[in-house]
Design a protein around this motif. Structure first.
Motif, short mmCIF file in Angstrom:
data_model
loop_
_atom_site.label_atom_id
_atom_site.label_comp_id
_atom_site.label_asym_id
_atom_site.label_seq_id
_atom_site.Cartn_x
_atom_site.Cartn_y
_atom_site.Cartn_z
N TYR A 429 -10.57 -32.97 -16.74
CA TYR A 429 -11.53 -32.88 -17.90
C TYR A 429 -12.77 -32.11 -17.42
O TYR A 429 -13.22 -31.23 -18.24
N ALA A 430 -13.41 -32.57 -16.64
CA ALA A 430 -14.64 -31.96 -16.12
C ALA A 430 -14.51 -30.87 -15.75
O ALA A 430 -15.29 -29.52 -15.89
N ASP A 431 -13.33 -30.12 -15.19
CA ASP A 431 -12.89 -28.99 -14.75
C ASP A 431 -12.80 -28.10 -16.07
O ASP A 431 -13.52 -26.91 -16.10
N LEU A 432 -12.00 -28.46 -16.96
CA LEU A 432 -11.73 -27.58 -18.24
C LEU A 432 -12.86 -27.66 -19.06
O LEU A 432 -12.80 -26.77 -20.08
N SER A 433 -13.76 -28.66 -18.99
CA SER A 433 -14.81 -28.64 -20.02
C SER A 433 -16.02 -27.65 -19.88
O SER A 433 -16.86 -27.25 -20.65
N VAL A 434 -15.90 -27.04 -18.63
CA VAL A 434 -16.75 -25.86 -18.42
C VAL A 434 -15.77 -24.56 -18.44
O VAL A 434 -14.65 -24.52 -18.37
N GLY A 452 -21.00 -39.41 -22.69
CA GLY A 452 -21.13 -37.71 -22.41
C GLY A 452 -19.74 -37.03 -22.79
O GLY A 452 -18.86 -37.94 -22.90
N ASN A 453 -19.77 -35.91 -22.39
CA ASN A 453 -18.41 -34.92 -22.67
C ASN A 453 -17.59 -35.29 -21.30
O ASN A 453 -17.64 -34.19 -20.39
N THR A 454 -17.06 -36.39 -21.17
CA THR A 454 -16.28 -36.59 -20.00
C THR A 454 -14.82 -36.88 -20.42
O THR A 454 -14.72 -37.47 -21.39
N GLY A 455 -13.79 -37.01 -19.32
CA GLY A 455 -12.53 -37.52 -19.70
C GLY A 455 -12.39 -38.87 -20.05
O GLY A 455 -11.97 -39.30 -21.15
N PRO A 456 -13.17 -39.92 -19.46
CA PRO A 456 -13.20 -41.37 -19.64
C PRO A 456 -13.81 -41.45 -21.02
O PRO A 456 -13.28 -42.50 -21.79
N TYR A 457 -14.54 -40.76 -21.41
CA TYR A 457 -15.19 -40.98 -22.70
C TYR A 457 -14.25 -40.58 -23.86
O TYR A 457 -13.91 -41.23 -24.84
N MET A 458 -13.47 -39.58 -23.60
CA MET A 458 -12.45 -39.15 -24.48
C MET A 458 -11.23 -40.17 -24.50
O MET A 458 -10.78 -40.39 -25.71
#
Length: 575
Positions: A429-434, A452-458
């Motif tokens: 997710y960190a890679d795909l979110s940018v 924040g906008n992270t995989g674990p948050y989602m």
């Protein structure tokens, strides 16, 4: 179910045609979300100059021409159209979306054959972090296009051929096939290569044997080919361990390495020369695609055969593009490759079009991948300056995720399952979110954060909804509504969800997974506000409100789960 912005665009365009004539029907209404209403249309500001009328007068004419409109329109300021949709329309569309297994996502019509070239590690060396982004982004695009009904052909363009394999095969013979296979399956490809390289540079006898082996490899000698397969099979088994850990969809059937195109290279060059597309320049066979010049302002060559008769990347890529168009019948080809190859691919595409191998009906696109950086802003490496092994990076992500959930009372098997999902989800997710063409800083602390906008948050947002249904004692599929909007937080969440279908289609069309991440993050943020302000299972909640909110929760989790799956991000049942 239709995206509200699409509905409003169509209605405003109809009003433009009615108010000012059909020649204005295709004007962009410039529909944007607004803090003063649900949406704002700014078309009157741009259209006023063309009509030679005041913007507010144009806006009032548009307002008067709007009919059968699911909301209210108000002219504001110098000529803005503030649009507020009726709650009943949002409720109706949300119910339709909940009943739709595809959640409003359409299918490409007609469907396309999409060839996606991604991952592409070098078999002669270790798979390192530089391959992470191409693998993650490419796999997400493959998932998106398949979801839209396109035929996706994955192409893992392995670096599995060339002169280094002479010394690699000889080193394999020196240490024994068993020891070589053990090293390669353990991910020691770089060490294997370095040991072979040291002998090649310091042992004249080994160097001569390696050069002879290159010749026998290129000639297809059966024994040499058997040894090459021993090397490659062990290497691919190691790659597959990483793919399995990452949860990407590449298989052995998707391997289309450089070796596959080797038999095509001579014909590729012969055909280019015979057609006049390629000419001999300084002993090399070159294509000079129009529009490319070097620093000396002279035409820049794409070398398809070197002056010594050898072939390079351009040779293989020209053969590959012809194969993908002619044999695979591609409508669209996506090359998910580092941005440092941008000039190379522009020249390859241009040369292929000059040769007639890439017709105008086929789209070839370089999905540029930016560099991964460390916290210091430099290329991500170990402290000693070496490239970090991808498997070590991924294992560290799992280990850190394990530490983060260690105090939550799960048994070891559950903890292991959750940690792997959280660790891999965080990295992907960190890679795909940018934006894929941007550089980004690899930071475990940030990407594993539960805010924040992270995989674990989602993942946590999705798991939170699942816990509501466990407490309610029903499945999400049993929550069918109706959906009734009584609180602003409910309305905001429902309205946002209606844009999911068209967003997915746009993400695939534009190859921009980061936009899907942004949509899902906003979904999770609106869900958090809804969760805080709109109790679902509290005893004082009226039955009809509880039914409605459970249905809205079901729709939200369906969107989150589908969206994350399209990104390739796993979602654990519990967090």
């Amino acid at each position: 179910m239709t995206d509200p912005q699409i509905v409003l665009t169509e209605r405003v365009q109809q009003a433009l045609a009615h108010a000012f004539g059909p020649e204005h029907a295709d004007a962009d209404p410039l529909i944007r979300p607004s803090q003063f209403a649900d949406f704002q249309a700014n078309v009157a500001m741009s259209l006023a100059k063309r009509l030679r009328r005041a913007p507010r007068e144009v806006a009032e004419a548009i307002e008067g021409a709007l009919s059968d409109f699911p909301g209210t329109v108000e002219v504001s300021g110098p000529g803005f159209l503030n649009i507020t949709l009726d709650d009943s329309w949002i409720e109706s569309e949300a119910r339709r979306m909940l009943a739709d297994p595809r959640l409003g996502v359409g299918s490409t019509a007609p469907s396309q054959t999409v060839v996606i070239d991604y991952s592409a590690p070098n078999a002669a060396k270790e798979m390192h972090v530089g391959h992470l982004r191409t693998t993650i982004v490419g796999d997400s695009l493959a998932r998106l296009h398949e979801h839209l009904g396109n035929t996706v052909i994955r192409q893992n363009h392995l670096g599995d051929w060339g002169t280094p394999f002479g010394m690699l095969i000889e080193h394999l013979l020196d240490i024994g096939e068993g020891a070589a296979v053990e090293q390669l399956e353990a991910g020691m490809g770089t060490e294997f290569y370095q040991a072979a390289r040291v002998k090649f540079e310091n042992d004249e006898g080994f160097k001569q044997r390696a050069r002879v082996r290159v010749t026998t490899l290129q000639s297809g000698d059966p024994d040499t080919m058997r040894l090459w397969h021993v090397f490659m099979d062990a290497t691919v088994r190691y790659f597959n361990k990483i793919y399995e850990l990452l949860g990407v969809t590449l298989t052995d059937a998707d391997i289309a390495g450089e070796s596959m195109y080797n038999p095509m290279l001579q014909k590729t060059c012969d055909d280019l020369e015979a057609s006049g597309t390629a000419v001999v320049s300084d002993g090399a066979l070159c294509v000079f695609p129009p529009g490319f010049t070097g620093s000396d302002d002279k035409p820049l060559p794409l070398i398809v055969r070197k002056s010594d008769g050898g072939y390079g990347y351009a040779s293989t890529d020209m053969a590959a593009i012809r194969y993908r168009v002619h044999d695979l019948k591609a409508d669209r080809i996506l090359y998910v490759v580092g941005s440092d190859q941008a000039l190379h691919f522009r020249m390859v595409f241009a040369a292929a079009r000059v040769a007639g191998w890439l017709p105008d009906t086929v789209s070839a696109e370089h999905v540029q991948i930016g560099m991964m950086l460390g916290k210091d802003g430099r290329r991500f490496k170990t402290r000693s300056g070496e490239s970090i092994k991808l498997v070590d990076l991924l294992q560290e992500a799992v280990d850190r995720a394990t530490a983060a959930i260690s105090d939550r009372g799960y048994d070891e098997a559950t903890k292991s399952e959750i940690a792997r999902a959280v660790g891999m989800g965080a990295v992907k997710y960190a890679d795909l979110s940018v934006s894929h063409d941007s550089e980004y800083v690899f930071d475990f602390d940030r990407m594993l954060a539960f805010t924040g906008n992270t995989g674990p948050y989602m993942q946590y947002a999705t798991a939170r909804i699942r816990s509501i249904f466990r407490r309610a004692g029903i499945e999400t599929s049993d929550a069918k509504g109706p959906i009734l909007l009584g609180d602003p937080a409910e309305r905001a969440l429902a309205l946002h969800l209606l844009g999911f279908g068209s967003l997915v289609e746009q993400v695939a069309e534009q190859s921009e997974p980061h936009r899907l991440c942004a949509f899902l993050y906003e979904t999770a943020s609106l869900l958090s506000t809804f969760y805080e302000q709109c109790p679902v299972l509290r005893p004082d909640v009226p039955p009809e409100t509880r039914v409605s909110r459970l249905a809205l929760c079901a729709l939200t989790t369906a969107v989150l789960e589908t969206g994350l799956d399209l990104l390739g991000v796993p979602v654990p049942e519990r967090m």
